[in-house]
Design a protein around this motif. Structure first.
Motif, mmCIF file in Angstrom:
data_model
loop_
_atom_site.group_PDB
_atom_site.id
_atom_site.type_symbol
_atom_site.label_atom_id
_atom_site.label_comp_id
_atom_site.label_asym_id
_atom_site.label_seq_id
_atom_site.Cartn_x
_atom_site.Cartn_y
_atom_site.Cartn_z
ATOM 1 N N LYS A 82 64.151 -20.951 58.484
ATOM 2 C CA LYS A 82 64.888 -19.840 59.082
ATOM 3 C C LYS A 82 64.320 -19.445 60.452
ATOM 4 O O LYS A 82 65.058 -19.082 61.357
ATOM 5 C CB LYS A 82 64.852 -18.636 58.141
ATOM 6 C CG LYS A 82 65.728 -17.498 58.568
ATOM 7 C CD LYS A 82 65.719 -16.400 57.522
ATOM 8 C CE LYS A 82 66.658 -15.284 57.935
ATOM 9 N NZ LYS A 82 66.688 -14.213 56.945
ATOM 10 N N GLY A 83 63.025 -19.544 60.607
ATOM 11 C CA GLY A 83 62.391 -19.157 61.857
ATOM 12 C C GLY A 83 62.336 -20.254 62.908
ATOM 13 O O GLY A 83 61.768 -20.054 63.970
ATOM 14 N N MET A 84 62.928 -21.391 62.611
ATOM 15 C CA MET A 84 62.860 -22.518 63.536
ATOM 16 C C MET A 84 64.171 -22.697 64.299
ATOM 17 O O MET A 84 65.231 -22.373 63.786
ATOM 18 C CB MET A 84 62.586 -23.811 62.779
ATOM 19 C CG MET A 84 61.274 -23.857 62.093
ATOM 20 S SD MET A 84 61.078 -25.493 61.358
ATOM 21 C CE MET A 84 59.406 -25.802 61.822
ATOM 22 N N PRO A 85 64.067 -23.255 65.488
ATOM 23 C CA PRO A 85 65.301 -23.598 66.216
ATOM 24 C C PRO A 85 65.958 -24.809 65.552
ATOM 25 O O PRO A 85 65.318 -25.545 64.801
ATOM 26 C CB PRO A 85 64.794 -23.955 67.617
ATOM 27 C CG PRO A 85 63.382 -24.369 67.418
ATOM 28 C CD PRO A 85 62.870 -23.572 66.250
ATOM 29 N N LEU A 86 67.240 -25.003 65.841
ATOM 30 C CA LEU A 86 67.936 -26.162 65.307
ATOM 31 C C LEU A 86 67.221 -27.433 65.744
ATOM 32 O O LEU A 86 66.769 -27.541 66.880
ATOM 33 C CB LEU A 86 69.381 -26.194 65.797
ATOM 34 C CG LEU A 86 70.276 -25.065 65.303
ATOM 35 C CD1 LEU A 86 71.649 -25.179 65.951
ATOM 36 C CD2 LEU A 86 70.395 -25.073 63.797
ATOM 37 N N GLY A 87 67.099 -28.356 64.821
ATOM 38 C CA GLY A 87 66.434 -29.611 65.153
ATOM 39 C C GLY A 87 66.097 -30.407 63.904
ATOM 40 O O GLY A 87 66.427 -30.027 62.779
ATOM 41 N N ARG B 116 63.745 -28.637 61.172
ATOM 42 C CA ARG B 116 64.464 -27.628 60.389
ATOM 43 C C ARG B 116 65.373 -28.307 59.368
ATOM 44 O O ARG B 116 65.433 -27.908 58.204
ATOM 45 C CB ARG B 116 65.279 -26.736 61.313
ATOM 46 C CG ARG B 116 66.026 -25.659 60.570
ATOM 47 C CD ARG B 116 66.730 -24.728 61.533
ATOM 48 N NE ARG B 116 67.266 -23.603 60.786
ATOM 49 C CZ ARG B 116 68.494 -23.164 60.920
ATOM 50 N NH1 ARG B 116 69.302 -23.717 61.797
ATOM 51 N NH2 ARG B 116 68.918 -22.160 60.206
ATOM 52 N N THR B 117 66.072 -29.339 59.792
ATOM 53 C CA THR B 117 66.952 -30.084 58.908
ATOM 54 C C THR B 117 66.161 -30.700 57.752
ATOM 55 O O THR B 117 66.600 -30.682 56.606
ATOM 56 C CB THR B 117 67.705 -31.185 59.685
ATOM 57 O OG1 THR B 117 68.432 -30.564 60.746
ATOM 58 C CG2 THR B 117 68.642 -31.968 58.795
#
Length: 66
Positions: free
Chosen positions: A29-34, A37-38
């Motif tokens: 949740k605290g990470m940017p898309l990438g 995170r996936t």
């Protein structure tokens, strides 16, 4: 002297799986898309499926998939 956990766990396997999945989702949740995170969200989903499989395998009325 190191302390070791007794064989009797203080929480159930399903509960520990759910806690791990929630922890992974919180990290994602605290990470940017990438990619990272996936990967975290995919691992959380795999853990959810493992919990469902465990419920099925340990159920008293185990039926084969149809």
């Amino acid at each position: 002297m190191s302390t070791q956990r007794s064989p009797a766990h203080s929480s159930t396997f399903e509960y520990r799986l759910a806690q791990e999945a929630n922890s992974l989702r919180a990290q994602a949740k605290g990470m940017p898309l990438g990619v990272r995170r996936t990967e975290l969200l995919r691992k959380a989903k795999q853990i959810d499926v493992a919990g469902e499989m465990n419920k099925w395998l340990t159920s008293p009325g185990l039926q084969p998939p149809s």
